[in-house]
Write an enzyme that holds these catalytic residues in place. Structure first.
Site, PDB file in Angstrom:
ATOM      1  N   MET A 137       0.882  -1.228  -0.009  1.00 10.70           N
ATOM      2  CA  MET A 137       0.041  -0.039   0.086  1.00 10.70           C
ATOM      3  C   MET A 137       1.049   1.268  -0.052  1.00 10.70           C
ATOM      4  SD  MET A 137      -2.882   1.348  -0.280  1.00 10.70           S
ATOM      5  CE  MET A 137      -3.033   3.077  -0.210  1.00 10.70           C
ATOM      6  N   GLU A 138       0.589   2.135  -1.006  1.00 11.45           N
ATOM      7  CA  GLU A 138       1.334   3.272  -1.230  1.00 11.45           C
ATOM      8  C   GLU A 138       1.235   4.415  -0.289  1.00 11.45           C
ATOM      9  OE1 GLU A 138      -2.139   4.053  -3.730  1.00 11.45           O
ATOM     10  OE2 GLU A 138      -1.099   2.257  -2.973  1.00 11.45           O
ATOM     11  N   GLU A 171       4.867   0.833  -5.655  1.00 10.54           N
ATOM     12  CA  GLU A 171       4.507   1.554  -4.508  1.00 10.54           C
ATOM     13  C   GLU A 171       5.117   2.904  -4.608  1.00 10.54           C
ATOM     14  OE1 GLU A 171       1.627   0.620  -3.350  1.00 10.54           O
ATOM     15  OE2 GLU A 171       1.720  -1.563  -4.165  1.00 10.54           O
TER      16      GLU A 171
END
Length: 874
Positions: A267-268, A302
């Site tokens: 998750m970025e 990401e």
């Protein structure tokens, strides 16, 4: 669910009535109950035309609302349901303080704030933030965040959030705090928090403009020796993004945290990326070549989101491919530059053809920009990601690299700090290039995989060669009839010696603009009737048919200058032969193989000038999943029998070559995950796989020797797979026992151990899977364990999952019902193999529908599971 959940439609989008200018969060982390104090500085949205709209904040029934204050005064006049907090009257500008109580340790859905092996962490995309506090949780509400985390210092010495650390201190009761400030506006889905007992590695990176950035990667102490490859990949990605896109990192610190319990890959979150351990930990002893490459690609993906997703984000979740499709294209290009461009393209197209094309042909088919959804988590799909990347790639192909870069520069400059749409992205490309992409936009709004039927003609007297192309697209749930797509069709023409003929401007490849339902392309001064090389580099995500003879396919395998098309010719030849053999098998005829494929494979093995990685790809037969996807009615038993038969025929005919190439690619050099070394190992292990089909003791010993002598996980796991999937039962059990004993404390390696067994095509694998579910190593609450065992069995072991008695279907239904209560996202994704029930024979259709109905009738379903099951049964 007590009521059937309602769909949300793109056409109903309205701007938010209120905006958040600043969000201040304070987390009092505790073992039983965590207190969240949120202070929101809010204003009326000047773009909203509603008169005195009520303020609506999203929430979740797992939260307890403890108090509410408006401009410092207690607020009692509000309505609170499970998912909404509504305040009828608020000023134009106001401060709202919300105090909620949550229990992260009981959050098995792994959305919002939860615990992973004693560590607090978050996952807020897409709608997890509403499990933390009441908030306008939508991507077009962007605010500056300031976060203070308070926790027991002994248990949680590391406290992380987005942005830069601005304050820290000790409290009297053994607790401590850290305050983080993120100067860039972001939606709530990009919020992140981590608190735990973690170690980290740290390096510095100097940007192109001379700014120094601190890079930190965190993990449990036992995994500290598995972080360097991710760090190197991160620095490579930062440098690549500066060189190719002119994008620099913008904060003073960039952090990655490895988490074992995680629904996604990574998750970025702005400045604080939270990663599934499988996408960040890498060590030669425990990590395969494919996993090394995955780490490199996901770390880059990401990081690239910092601009294509964070600085410029989505207006609404229908625009998800705006960030994901663009960023998948960016990470694919990065991986292609770091490794073999052709091999990367082959791998991406293989995924598209087997899984995304199947998605396009199933009940969950949707456009790259969906028109509706019930649960947004169900739309983190191959269509949004992989097909979305192909749409961006086609724009790159149509414009060329220079104009595409000009378009991306304009897009970032025009929309920095904004939440925008796919139309805004395409508009920037149009404005920068001067190209009209209005018809091209149909790729975003029309579902399905276009089909191209190509024929040709040649006039020897005039030297005129013509390609005739018809395009069509099957019906999908959202539309029966489709308008023509704008399709870039890259082609080349080969003469009788295998040389590329010059085309426009002396180039040997040309991109044709296919825009009509039927179109003819004319080439003048072609001296001989050519063999066409069509869809070079897979220039569009389409199914193409052309009446190649087997001789022409062998010719392309040997001579095509386009590496992708050489591989594709081999795949096409093998596919045609296998489909003919399936028909023979079904008719009870003796299976016999045309020698052309053996001869072509022999020529590839004998050509020492070829890249070993491409040789391995070329000699890999089409998968059972791909053959099933192509079939009108998939006969899993026939497909499996034919593929095994062909592997055996090739092994017998090419045994000496496989042995020679195996030995030639063995190496005593220290392990390295560089492209050349990976290529040699991939070819060596492909040869071993063919030799093991012969079921001979000497090849079993070869596999055992490789397993015991391997200095890296790729070679060890490849040998393990071949032994476990063979008929050597005693050796199988010995190796499985040895492998587990050796690696039982390495979580990711145990996942491999589970997957090797779950994918075993030998009979009674379902019984083994059920046994493994009782093994101490299996934890159904851990998504990685579920994917390694249950998902691998159901999605990657077709001959056992699709057993004629329906046992595989009943097993999957049982697990989905169980997971529906624990983790709806994982439950809904597990269902994918049964959504394609129409692809199979009537008996299996009945059994699969029965299993789906079993899920539907099981009680209160999550939105995630309800959407997949209801659409599958419709």
């Amino acid at each position: 669910m007590s009521e059937q959940p309602q769909a949300i439609y793109l056409k109903d989008y309205q701007v938010p009535a209120y905006l958040v200018e600043r969000t201040e969060l304070r987390f009092e982390l505790a073992e039983e109950q965590t207190t969240v104090i949120a202070t929101l500085q809010m204003i009326r949205n000047p773009d909203c035309n509603q008169q005195a709209p009520a303020l609506q904040l999203h929430g979740h029934d797992s939260m307890v609302l403890q108090s509410l204050q408006l401009d410092g005064e207690p607020l009692m006049n509000y309505q609170h349901s499970d998912e909404l907090l509504t305040i009828a009257e608020v000023p134009e500008r106001f401060s709202l303080q919300i105090v909620t109580l949550i229990e992260p340790q009981n959050n098995t859905a792994l959305e919002g704030l939860y615990k992973s092996d004693g560590m607090f962490c978050t996952q807020c995309e897409a709608e997890g933030f509403r499990r933390i506090t009441f908030y306008p949780d939508r991507p077009d509400v962007m605010a500056v965040f300031r976060t203070t985390i308070v926790a027991d210092k002994a248990k949680y010495p590391v406290l992380l959030s987005n942005g830069n650390p601005v304050e820290r201190g000790e409290l009297d009761d053994g607790r401590h705090f850290v305050t983080w400030d993120d100067p860039f506006k972001k939606p709530a889905y990009l919020f992140a928090l981590v608190a735990g007992d973690l170690q980290h590695i740290e390096e510095r990176y100097t940007t192109a403009s001379g700014r120094e950035v601190i890079l930190q990667i965190f993990a449990e102490a036992k995994d500290l020796n598995k972080l360097q490859y991710a760090m190197d990949s991160l620095k490579n990605a930062m440098r690549w993004d500066e060189q190719v896109y002119g994008r620099e990192y913008d904060l003073d610190i960039y952090m990655i945290v490895a988490v074992d319990f995680f629904n996604m890959g990574a998750m970025e979150n702005k400045g604080l990326n939270i990663f599934n351990t499988s996408c960040v930990l890498a060590n030669p002893e425990t990590t395969t070549d494919a996993a090394f490459q995955r780490v490199e690609g996901v770390v880059a993906h990401e990081y690239f989101h910092n601009w294509s997703g964070n600085r410029v984000t989505c207006r609404d979740w229908f625009q998800l491919s705006l960030k994901e499709g663009f960023t998948v294209f960016r990470d694919a290009e990065f991986s292609a530059d770091m490794n073999s461009r052709t091999v990367k393209r082959v791998e991406d197209v293989t995924l598209l053809r087997t899984a995304q094309f199947a998605e396009d042909a199933g009940p969950m088919a949707h456009p790259v920009r969906p028109e509706s959804f019930i649960e947004i988590s169900n739309f983190y799909t191959l269509t949004v990601y992989e097909k979305g990347a192909e749409v961006v790639r086609m724009i790159h192909t149509l414009l060329g690299p220079e104009l595409f870069r000009k378009g991306s520069d304009l897009y970032f400059e025009r929309h920095d700090g904004q939440a925008v749409t796919t139309d805004d992205f395409v508009q920037a490309m149009e404005d920068a290039s001067g190209r009209d992409l209005s018809q091209f936009r149909r790729w975003y709004s029309q579902a399905g995989t276009p089909r191209l039927a190509v024929s040709d003609s040649y006039d020897e007297a005039s030297g005129r060669y013509q390609l005739h192309v018809k395009q069509s697209c099957p019906a999908t749930p959202e539309a029966e009839r489709k308008l023509p797509f704008h399709i870039p069709l890259a082609i080349g023409l080969l003469d009788g010696e295998g040389n590329d003929l010059p085309l426009t401007d002396g180039q040997t490849s040309q991109v044709l603009d296919l825009t009509e339902a039927e179109q003819t392309f004319t080439f003048e001064d072609i001296p001989v009737r050519p063999v066409p090389s069509l869809l070079r580099g897979f220039s569009a995500p389409v199914k193409l048919s052309y009446p190649y003879s087997r001789e022409q396919l062998v010719f392309l395998i040997r001579h095509d200058s386009d590496g992708f098309n050489r591989w594709d010719a081999a795949q096409t030849l093998a596919t045609e032969l296998m489909e003919a053999l399936v028909a023979d098998y079904q008719a009870g005829r003796e299976l016999q193989i045309d020698s052309c494929l053996v001869d072509a494979f022999a020529a590839v093995l004998d050509d020492s000038s070829l890249d070993p990685a491409m040789v391995a790809k070329t000699l890999s037969l089409p998968s059972e999943a791909y053959l099933a996807e192509r079939a009108e009615q998939a006969d899993v038993e026939a497909i499996h029998a034919v593929r095994e038969f062909l592997r055996l025929v090739l092994a017998k005919a090419l045994r000496e070559r496989f042995e020679r190439v195996y030995r030639a690619n063995c190496s005593d050099a220290p392990y390295s995950p560089d492209a050349e070394s990976i290529a040699r190992r991939s070819l060596k292990n492909l040869c071993l796989a063919y030799l093991m089909t012969l079921q001979q003791q000497n090849y079993l010993q070869l596999a055992l020797d490789q397993y015991h002598q391997a200095d890296n996980m790729s070679d060890a796991q490849s040998a393990l797979v071949q032994v476990v999937h063979s008929g050597f039962d005693e050796a199988r059990e010995q190796l499985l026992g040895d492998f587990y004993q050796r690696w039982q404390k390495e979580t990711l390696v145990v996942n491999q151990w589970l997957s090797v067994q779950a994918s075993n095509p030998q009979p009674d694998t379902l019984g083994r899977v059920r046994q493994l579910m009782e093994h101490p190593a299996f934890d159904i609450r851990n998504p990685n364990r579920v994917r390694a065992l249950l998902a691998v069995f159901c999605a990657q072991n077709p001959v056992n999952f699709h057993a004629g008695d329906g046992s595989g279907y009943r097993f999957l239904a049982e697990q989905v019902i169980r997971l529906n209560e624990l983790n709806p996202q994982i439950a809904s994704r597990l269902l994918t193999p049964m959504t394609r029930w129409r692809k199979f024979d009537p008996q299996r259709q009945t059994l699969m529908k029965g299993a789906l109905q079993q899920v539907m009738d099981s009680g209160e379903l999550s939105r995630d599971v309800y959407e997949v099951v209801s659409k599958s049964l419709a």
